[in-house]
Design an enzyme around this catalytic site. Sequence first.
Site, mmCIF file in Angstrom:
data_model
loop_
_atom_site.group_PDB
_atom_site.id
_atom_site.type_symbol
_atom_site.label_atom_id
_atom_site.label_comp_id
_atom_site.label_asym_id
_atom_site.label_seq_id
_atom_site.Cartn_x
_atom_site.Cartn_y
_atom_site.Cartn_z
ATOM 1 N N ASP A 40 0.836 -1.204 0.000
ATOM 2 C CA ASP A 40 0.000 0.000 0.000
ATOM 3 C C ASP A 40 0.869 1.252 0.000
ATOM 4 O OD1 ASP A 40 -2.179 -1.629 0.056
ATOM 5 O OD2 ASP A 40 -2.687 -1.272 2.162
ATOM 6 N N ASP A 64 0.671 4.155 -2.773
ATOM 7 C CA ASP A 64 0.355 5.539 -2.412
ATOM 8 C C ASP A 64 1.417 6.509 -2.912
ATOM 9 O OD1 ASP A 64 -1.984 4.770 -1.221
ATOM 10 O OD2 ASP A 64 -1.167 4.702 0.804
ATOM 11 N N LYS A 96 -27.886 -14.241 -6.413
ATOM 12 C CA LYS A 96 -28.626 -12.987 -6.635
ATOM 13 C C LYS A 96 -28.153 -11.977 -5.588
ATOM 14 C CE LYS A 96 -33.269 -11.132 -7.369
ATOM 15 N NZ LYS A 96 -33.132 -9.987 -6.468
ATOM 16 N N ARG A 116 -30.737 1.634 -12.241
ATOM 17 C CA ARG A 116 -31.830 0.961 -12.957
ATOM 18 C C ARG A 116 -33.082 1.833 -12.983
ATOM 19 N NH1 ARG A 116 -36.255 -2.003 -11.353
ATOM 20 N NH2 ARG A 116 -37.083 -3.354 -12.988
ATOM 21 N N LYS A 119 -36.218 -17.229 -4.448
ATOM 22 C CA LYS A 119 -36.050 -16.446 -3.215
ATOM 23 C C LYS A 119 -36.002 -17.392 -2.024
ATOM 24 C CE LYS A 119 -36.667 -12.359 -3.142
ATOM 25 N NZ LYS A 119 -35.745 -11.202 -3.186
#
Length: 661
Positions: free
Chosen positions: A32, A36, A112, A133, A308
Amino acid sequence: MNDIEKRIKELTDELNYHNHKYYVDDSPEISDFDFDKLLVELEELENEYPQYKSVNSPTARVGGEAVKAFDEVRHEVPMLSQQKAFSFEEIQDFDRRVKAVVPDAGYVVEQKIDGLSVSLEYTDGIFTRGSTRGDGITGEDVTENLRTIRTIPLKLKDKIPFLEVRGEVFLSRINFEKINALLEATSQPLFANPRNAAAGSLRQLDPKIAAKRKLDIFVFNIQQIQGAEIKTHIEGLEFLQKQGFKTILDKTLYNSIEAAYKRVEEIGEERGTLYFDIDGAVIKVDNLADRELLGNTAKFPRWSIAYKYPAEKQTTTIKDIKVQVGRTGAITPLAVLDTVHIAGSNVSRATLHNLDYIREKDIRVGDTVVIEKAGDIIPAVVEVIKEKRNGSEIEFEMPTHCLECGALIVREEGEAAYRCTGVNCPAQRLRNIIHFVSRTAMNIDGLGPSIIEQMLERHLIETAADLYYVQAEDIADMDKMGEKSAQNLISALEKSKTNPLYRLINSFGIRHIGEKAAKILSARYKTLDNLRDATVEELTQIPDIGEKMAISIVEFFAEGQTKEFILKLEKAGINCIDDSENSIVDMRFQNMTFVLTGTLEKYKRSEAGKIIENYGGKTSSSVSKKTTYVLAGSDAGSKLDKAQSLGVTVISEDEFEEMIK
């Protein structure tokens, strides 16, 4: 191409490569710190030579300028919703409808994702527009917010003339918890679930806020494409992955609905182990030509269906009831359970909300209970099976003292929650320190929540008092710091030592005591020592200090933790005396209540309110018979009408100025 332009391009390409390795491939190649350093170099060059900045620059990930509103986007290819199924029989009905048109159809199965559906558009391989959407036909242009999502490629591998894809923006469970923890620490409303947090973050008018939320995305469909021919859904996912997108990993073809449904059941078992939320699984026809034959209804495609998952319940036994302390000091009872498998994970604890909930359901240690994962995340006890009691069950009693710090636990009249009163309680440290340094308290510039968190992680501080013992060299290497910023912060801390006494009183975060009450207490007692010795009876004699406030003050100063905390502040040299001229308060508005309404020309309402409070008066947002004056500007409206109907005195700005001369 000159040297500067060449270097900017090199840095842009290199940083985008490492972004993809880190966020999409999950296989970083540099630290990192090194990343940076490269990013800072690019930012400096782009600031100096903006004409060479690329549209796909990784510096766009931090967010651009805020917008006043989102523009509408009309979807050329409608973003349809999914028809839903709740049983295997409904899945079989779907299969029969498909096979009637395409007898040899094969299926793919995907998780989903429970997030926010978006469209991403690319022209010549460059990300040009992103939209929500919406209603499926019209969405909102959220391009700048989507640029901040590091798993969205700003430039594709190939220079494709045009590509539109559909994906689901989501927030990982761990980032959701971090956001809510920070909101709780700063006394802001919490998000109900990761989906709400993702939707709220994506619709921020300021992209910089969206960037801080660390949103993620899975891309799962090609809406339109020019310059490439894709024949199957699996082929499309592989193509998208090669272009740099993060896609659903499962790319298996299932030749029967039974095999596809088995995968649906497997996903149901896996959902508790995922780092993101799902609310079902989607079965899709794989061949794109078959999809064309099947077509769409007005609302959803005929070639896919979403299964579902029901909320799963399990029966288990409560072995014990313990409590945990939240960041606001609220005490939450937790049921310790015989471990049970539910929604894909082993559960051994469940929330009991508060004591009223326990009493209402008559929940006892030893009870056999039904638990449910609310939203598939938080297990909760929803029912006690009392028929299974044998008489050995034990009623729960709330502890009198905090198990984290030993401070008194109190429950105020009218409140459901019990709270820890400890100023040094480990569970409340972050929130307490954030309040201590806030603008209306000690007003320490440059000391934000992320810096405080790093100090706590490094064990540089345990309480706010420890801030005054931190040295610049202790913090110079922290994220978003540096030698100059570190020294500025130490200077700001030093400056805060001379703050007026009321700021110190307000910084303690005593329940029911805000800035206004702190000013009253400072003016009345003159020193912190005098305030510490005050009794409930004495405090309630002061206008605007009620019994609840008085009890909170006395209980706060009676705690041993408070005494240690204040001693450390005094040793650091914090001002504990009110020696300003303003401490001799002009109480001309004592026992008076003002309501401000309409547009004032000479003052902001907040300014007029402060003047009233400095003269011992109160301000209210509503007019009643107890109102002394209504200060009315232009377009005063209903409050003026109510004042006139009640006979309350209405004054103009000029009259108010005469009163405060």
